[in-house]
Design a protein around this motif. Structure first.
Motif, PDB file in Angstrom:
ATOM      1  N   THR A  22      -3.233   1.627  14.776  1.00  9.93           N
ATOM      2  CA  THR A  22      -4.023   2.642  15.474  1.00  9.93           C
ATOM      3  C   THR A  22      -3.751   2.605  16.974  1.00  9.93           C
ATOM      4  O   THR A  22      -3.617   3.651  17.624  1.00  9.93           O
ATOM      5  CB  THR A  22      -5.527   2.427  15.214  1.00  9.93           C
ATOM      6  N   ALA A  23      -3.674   1.399  17.528  1.00 10.21           N
ATOM      7  CA  ALA A  23      -3.399   1.255  18.963  1.00 10.21           C
ATOM      8  C   ALA A  23      -2.019   1.816  19.313  1.00 10.21           C
ATOM      9  O   ALA A  23      -1.853   2.517  20.334  1.00 10.21           O
ATOM     10  CB  ALA A  23      -3.490  -0.213  19.365  1.00 10.21           C
ATOM     11  N   ILE A  24      -1.048   1.529  18.472  1.00 14.99           N
ATOM     12  CA  ILE A  24       0.311   2.047  18.702  1.00 14.99           C
ATOM     13  C   ILE A  24       0.319   3.570  18.663  1.00 14.99           C
ATOM     14  O   ILE A  24       0.910   4.231  19.521  1.00 14.99           O
ATOM     15  CB  ILE A  24       1.283   1.470  17.652  1.00 14.99           C
ATOM     16  N   ASN A  25      -0.342   4.130  17.673  1.00 16.75           N
ATOM     17  CA  ASN A  25      -0.390   5.592  17.553  1.00 16.75           C
ATOM     18  C   ASN A  25      -1.093   6.228  18.750  1.00 16.75           C
ATOM     19  O   ASN A  25      -0.717   7.314  19.205  1.00 16.75           O
ATOM     20  CB  ASN A  25      -1.096   5.991  16.261  1.00 16.75           C
ATOM     21  N   ALA A  26      -2.126   5.553  19.261  1.00 15.65           N
ATOM     22  CA  ALA A  26      -2.869   6.085  20.411  1.00 15.65           C
ATOM     23  C   ALA A  26      -1.981   6.140  21.645  1.00 15.65           C
ATOM     24  O   ALA A  26      -1.962   7.147  22.373  1.00 15.65           O
ATOM     25  CB  ALA A  26      -4.106   5.228  20.684  1.00 15.65           C
ATOM     26  N   VAL A  27      -1.223   5.067  21.880  1.00 11.04           N
ATOM     27  CA  VAL A  27      -0.333   5.038  23.045  1.00 11.04           C
ATOM     28  C   VAL A  27       0.792   6.054  22.885  1.00 11.04           C
ATOM     29  O   VAL A  27       1.139   6.768  23.831  1.00 11.04           O
ATOM     30  CB  VAL A  27       0.244   3.620  23.245  1.00 11.04           C
ATOM     31  N   ARG A  28       1.337   6.146  21.688  1.00 10.07           N
ATOM     32  CA  ARG A  28       2.445   7.072  21.459  1.00 10.07           C
ATOM     33  C   ARG A  28       2.023   8.531  21.562  1.00 10.07           C
ATOM     34  O   ARG A  28       2.849   9.405  21.809  1.00 10.07           O
ATOM     35  CB  ARG A  28       3.060   6.819  20.074  1.00 10.07           C
ATOM     36  N   SER A  29       0.740   8.792  21.365  1.00  7.30           N
ATOM     37  CA  SER A  29       0.271  10.182  21.411  1.00  7.30           C
ATOM     38  C   SER A  29       0.159  10.709  22.848  1.00  7.30           C
ATOM     39  O   SER A  29       0.078  11.921  23.055  1.00  7.30           O
ATOM     40  CB  SER A  29      -1.095  10.297  20.724  1.00  7.30           C
ATOM     41  N   LEU A  30       0.185   9.806  23.832  1.00  6.40           N
ATOM     42  CA  LEU A  30       0.045  10.223  25.227  1.00  6.40           C
ATOM     43  C   LEU A  30       1.389  10.687  25.785  1.00  6.40           C
ATOM     44  O   LEU A  30       2.399   9.997  25.611  1.00  6.40           O
ATOM     45  CB  LEU A  30      -0.472   9.070  26.082  1.00  6.40           C
ATOM     46  N   PRO A  31       1.426  11.824  26.470  1.00  2.00           N
ATOM     47  CA  PRO A  31       2.650  12.211  27.189  1.00  2.00           C
ATOM     48  C   PRO A  31       3.009  11.111  28.185  1.00  2.00           C
ATOM     49  O   PRO A  31       2.122  10.522  28.817  1.00  2.00           O
ATOM     50  CB  PRO A  31       2.246  13.496  27.915  1.00  2.00           C
ATOM     51  N   PHE A  32       4.297  10.836  28.329  1.00  2.00           N
ATOM     52  CA  PHE A  32       4.704   9.677  29.121  1.00  2.00           C
ATOM     53  C   PHE A  32       4.246   9.761  30.574  1.00  2.00           C
ATOM     54  O   PHE A  32       3.855   8.757  31.165  1.00  2.00           O
ATOM     55  CB  PHE A  32       6.223   9.509  29.078  1.00  2.00           C
ATOM     56  N   ILE A  33       4.269  10.934  31.153  1.00  2.00           N
ATOM     57  CA  ILE A  33       3.885  11.051  32.565  1.00  2.00           C
ATOM     58  C   ILE A  33       2.402  10.720  32.753  1.00  2.00           C
ATOM     59  O   ILE A  33       1.998  10.151  33.771  1.00  2.00           O
ATOM     60  CB  ILE A  33       4.226  12.454  33.125  1.00  2.00           C
ATOM     61  N   ILE A  34       1.557  11.042  31.748  1.00  2.00           N
ATOM     62  CA  ILE A  34       0.143  10.686  31.814  1.00  2.00           C
ATOM     63  C   ILE A  34      -0.019   9.176  31.657  1.00  2.00           C
ATOM     64  O   ILE A  34      -0.825   8.538  32.340  1.00  2.00           O
ATOM     65  CB  ILE A  34      -0.664  11.427  30.721  1.00  2.00           C
ATOM     66  N   LEU A  35       0.770   8.585  30.765  1.00  6.83           N
ATOM     67  CA  LEU A  35       0.717   7.137  30.555  1.00  6.83           C
ATOM     68  C   LEU A  35       1.094   6.395  31.834  1.00  6.83           C
ATOM     69  O   LEU A  35       0.486   5.375  32.175  1.00  6.83           O
ATOM     70  CB  LEU A  35       1.668   6.743  29.415  1.00  6.83           C
ATOM     71  N   ILE A  36       2.090   6.911  32.552  1.00  4.38           N
ATOM     72  CA  ILE A  36       2.490   6.288  33.813  1.00  4.38           C
ATOM     73  C   ILE A  36       1.321   6.255  34.785  1.00  4.38           C
ATOM     74  O   ILE A  36       1.030   5.234  35.413  1.00  4.38           O
ATOM     75  CB  ILE A  36       3.671   7.047  34.453  1.00  4.38           C
ATOM     76  N   VAL A  37       0.632   7.384  34.901  1.00  2.77           N
ATOM     77  CA  VAL A  37      -0.499   7.477  35.824  1.00  2.77           C
ATOM     78  C   VAL A  37      -1.594   6.491  35.421  1.00  2.77           C
ATOM     79  O   VAL A  37      -2.186   5.808  36.268  1.00  2.77           O
ATOM     80  CB  VAL A  37      -1.052   8.919  35.862  1.00  2.77           C
ATOM     81  N   LEU A  38      -1.872   6.397  34.116  1.00  2.00           N
ATOM     82  CA  LEU A  38      -2.901   5.479  33.641  1.00  2.00           C
ATOM     83  C   LEU A  38      -2.550   4.019  33.906  1.00  2.00           C
ATOM     84  O   LEU A  38      -3.436   3.179  34.098  1.00  2.00           O
ATOM     85  CB  LEU A  38      -3.125   5.681  32.137  1.00  2.00           C
ATOM     86  N   LEU A  39      -1.255   3.721  33.931  1.00  2.00           N
ATOM     87  CA  LEU A  39      -0.810   2.343  34.107  1.00  2.00           C
ATOM     88  C   LEU A  39      -0.547   1.973  35.563  1.00  2.00           C
ATOM     89  O   LEU A  39      -0.182   0.823  35.848  1.00  2.00           O
ATOM     90  CB  LEU A  39       0.463   2.098  33.289  1.00  2.00           C
ATOM     91  N   LEU A  40      -0.758   2.897  36.471  1.00  2.00           N
ATOM     92  CA  LEU A  40      -0.519   2.597  37.887  1.00  2.00           C
ATOM     93  C   LEU A  40      -1.356   1.422  38.390  1.00  2.00           C
ATOM     94  O   LEU A  40      -0.838   0.552  39.109  1.00  2.00           O
ATOM     95  CB  LEU A  40      -0.786   3.842  38.741  1.00  2.00           C
ATOM     96  N   PRO A  41      -2.660   1.338  38.036  1.00  2.00           N
ATOM     97  CA  PRO A  41      -3.427   0.161  38.481  1.00  2.00           C
ATOM     98  C   PRO A  41      -2.861  -1.160  37.952  1.00  2.00           C
ATOM     99  O   PRO A  41      -2.857  -2.165  38.663  1.00  2.00           O
ATOM    100  CB  PRO A  41      -4.829   0.429  37.907  1.00  2.00           C
ATOM    101  N   LEU A  42      -2.359  -1.143  36.717  1.00  2.00           N
ATOM    102  CA  LEU A  42      -1.762  -2.349  36.151  1.00  2.00           C
ATOM    103  C   LEU A  42      -0.478  -2.708  36.894  1.00  2.00           C
ATOM    104  O   LEU A  42      -0.210  -3.887  37.165  1.00  2.00           O
ATOM    105  CB  LEU A  42      -1.474  -2.153  34.665  1.00  2.00           C
ATOM    106  N   ALA A  43       0.317  -1.685  37.222  1.00  2.00           N
ATOM    107  CA  ALA A  43       1.548  -1.929  37.975  1.00  2.00           C
ATOM    108  C   ALA A  43       1.233  -2.532  39.341  1.00  2.00           C
ATOM    109  O   ALA A  43       1.907  -3.469  39.791  1.00  2.00           O
ATOM    110  CB  ALA A  43       2.324  -0.622  38.140  1.00  2.00           C
ATOM    111  N   ARG A  44       0.195  -2.008  39.999  1.00  2.00           N
ATOM    112  CA  ARG A  44      -0.193  -2.556  41.298  1.00  2.00           C
ATOM    113  C   ARG A  44      -0.649  -4.018  41.163  1.00  2.00           C
ATOM    114  O   ARG A  44      -0.342  -4.856  42.014  1.00  2.00           O
ATOM    115  CB  ARG A  44      -1.318  -1.715  41.912  1.00  2.00           C
ATOM    116  N   LEU A  45      -1.368  -4.306  40.080  1.00  2.00           N
ATOM    117  CA  LEU A  45      -1.855  -5.662  39.854  1.00  2.00           C
ATOM    118  C   LEU A  45      -0.708  -6.635  39.631  1.00  2.00           C
ATOM    119  O   LEU A  45      -0.723  -7.767  40.132  1.00  2.00           O
ATOM    120  CB  LEU A  45      -2.790  -5.677  38.642  1.00  2.00           C
TER     121      LEU A  45
END
Length: 222
Positions: free
Chosen positions: A58-81
């Motif tokens: 389920t977790a894999i399917n949830a991540v795969r369902s996101l357009p990549f550019i949106i996923l990048i934005v969501l992961l920006l705080p993690l990248a900064r960390l």
């Protein structure tokens, strides 16, 4: 062609290759862990745990369902960390790795499922441990398919780097957008497209060649 074209392309190519190599490595490690876990924990698997399998799936399917550019934005705080910034190729590796890992996990899962259940049962019958079955049966038997799966994943990551360029990741994608599109530099736009096509062709040829070599060696051994 303008005088700065070669310098811009060399810099963009170096950044793209840097992202592709490191993101592919991390995505492969994460994707392999996910793919193997999905196979061994499914119902009837060598480490059957259907509930865990369902959660991971389920977790894999949830991540795969996101357009990549949106996923990048969501992961920006993690990248900064992790790397201390949200800009540049190094920061993009975080998003590229996490974004590609679920995709790789699924195709690695499918590759491992091609292994004959009879070979797995034969290994069980002689008392092989789960880790022995994974390392000496599943992975070796599925190796050509796994190589092709990884090839597909690396190509996808190469394409993702172009998308990541839209939000400051650098590389050929950023070069095409900032100079080729926004500054109307058709020479840069065309050159970046050609370079990306060449990179993809080289990756595909390399993956196919390695997979064919493994198959030939296997037939000789048999």
């Amino acid at each position: 062609m303008r005088d700065d074209l070669v310098d811009l392309l060399v810099e963009g190519l170096q950044e793209t290759l840097f992202m592709v190599v490191w993101a592919s490595l991390f995505a492969f490690l994460l994707g392999s862990a996910l793919g193997i876990t999905l196979v061994v924990t499914e119902k009837g698997g060598i480490l059957a745990a259907p509930k865990l399998n369902k959660v991971i799936g389920t977790a894999i399917n949830a991540v795969r369902s996101l357009p990549f550019i949106i996923l990048i934005v969501l992961l920006l705080p993690l990248a900064r960390l992790i790397v201390g910034t949200t800009l540049g190729p190094t920061a993009a590796i975080v998003s590229l790795s996490i974004g590609a890992a679920p995709f790789l996990g699924r195709i690695i899962e499918n590759s491992l499922k091609e292994v004959s259940s009879g070979k797995i049962e034969a290994a069980k019958s002689v008392g092989a441990s789960p880790w022995t079955i994974i390392l000496r049966v599943l992975i070796p038997e599925a190796l050509p398919a796994l190589i092709r799966a990884v090839t597909i994943g690396v190509i996808a990551i190469t394409e993702f780097t172009a998308v990541a360029g839209a939000i400051g990741a650098g590389g050929l994608g950023s070069l095409a957008i900032r100079f080729g599109y926004q500054r109307f530099r058709e020479d840069i736009l065309i050159a970046t497209v050609i370079l990306i096509i060449l990179i993809v062709q080289i990756i595909q040829w390399s993956g196919d060649s390695i997979a064919k070599s493994v198959i030939r060696k296997r037939f000789k051994m048999e």
